[in-house]
Scaffold this motif. Sequence first.
Motif, PDB file in Angstrom:
ATOM      1  N   ASP A  16       0.791  -1.218   0.000  1.00  0.00           N
ATOM      2  CA  ASP A  16       0.000   0.000   0.000  1.00  0.00           C
ATOM      3  C   ASP A  16       0.833   1.282   0.000  1.00  0.00           C
ATOM      4  O   ASP A  16       0.286   2.369   0.042  1.00  0.00           O
ATOM      5  CB  ASP A  16      -0.977   0.014   1.172  1.00  0.00           C
ATOM      6  CG  ASP A  16      -0.296  -0.145   2.519  1.00  0.00           C
ATOM      7  OD1 ASP A  16       0.945  -0.201   2.550  1.00  0.00           O
ATOM      8  OD2 ASP A  16      -1.008  -0.210   3.530  1.00  0.00           O
ATOM      9  N   GLY A  17       2.148   1.157  -0.043  1.00  0.00           N
ATOM     10  CA  GLY A  17       3.009   2.323  -0.173  1.00  0.00           C
ATOM     11  C   GLY A  17       3.197   3.142   1.079  1.00  0.00           C
ATOM     12  O   GLY A  17       3.586   4.305   1.017  1.00  0.00           O
ATOM     13  N   ASN A  18       2.956   2.572   2.266  1.00  0.00           N
ATOM     14  CA  ASN A  18       3.097   3.342   3.498  1.00  0.00           C
ATOM     15  C   ASN A  18       4.483   3.204   4.131  1.00  0.00           C
ATOM     16  O   ASN A  18       4.719   3.700   5.215  1.00  0.00           O
ATOM     17  CB  ASN A  18       2.019   2.942   4.506  1.00  0.00           C
ATOM     18  CG  ASN A  18       2.170   1.509   4.997  1.00  0.00           C
ATOM     19  OD1 ASN A  18       2.996   0.760   4.498  1.00  0.00           O
ATOM     20  ND2 ASN A  18       1.356   1.155   5.964  1.00  0.00           N
ATOM     21  N   GLY A  19       5.389   2.493   3.471  1.00  0.00           N
ATOM     22  CA  GLY A  19       6.739   2.337   3.991  1.00  0.00           C
ATOM     23  C   GLY A  19       6.928   1.119   4.871  1.00  0.00           C
ATOM     24  O   GLY A  19       8.006   0.869   5.377  1.00  0.00           O
ATOM     25  N   PHE A  20       5.873   0.338   5.076  1.00  0.00           N
ATOM     26  CA  PHE A  20       5.927  -0.871   5.895  1.00  0.00           C
ATOM     27  C   PHE A  20       5.681  -2.069   4.989  1.00  0.00           C
ATOM     28  O   PHE A  20       4.663  -2.134   4.307  1.00  0.00           O
ATOM     29  CB  PHE A  20       4.865  -0.804   6.997  1.00  0.00           C
ATOM     30  CG  PHE A  20       4.835  -2.012   7.882  1.00  0.00           C
ATOM     31  CD1 PHE A  20       5.818  -2.221   8.826  1.00  0.00           C
ATOM     32  CD2 PHE A  20       3.837  -2.955   7.752  1.00  0.00           C
ATOM     33  CE1 PHE A  20       5.802  -3.337   9.647  1.00  0.00           C
ATOM     34  CE2 PHE A  20       3.803  -4.075   8.560  1.00  0.00           C
ATOM     35  CZ  PHE A  20       4.798  -4.259   9.503  1.00  0.00           C
TER      36      PHE A  20
END
Length: 84
Positions: A16-20
């Motif tokens: 989802d592109g949140n860095g996790f």
Amino acid sequence: MRIWYHSLGEYARDADGNGFCEVHCNTMEGIWVGLRNFLRPFRGIHKKYLHLYVGIFEWSYNLRWIDSDFLRRLLMTPSTYLPR
């Protein structure tokens, strides 16, 4: 046909592109180890019932915490029976 993502240079995926990184190879390896350890005390089960044991393990693995809301839904009791 299996796709080996390691050969493509992918070891983790941030869906989802949140860095996790939600999906990575260590997660799946950890789940398999957990399932093996869960099944070990039963000392062999019939393949006819394997899906039931895996289902119980999956439910317990996905259960991150137990709170009164979860118990209320599980027991299908009215909210007045269990304190918040």
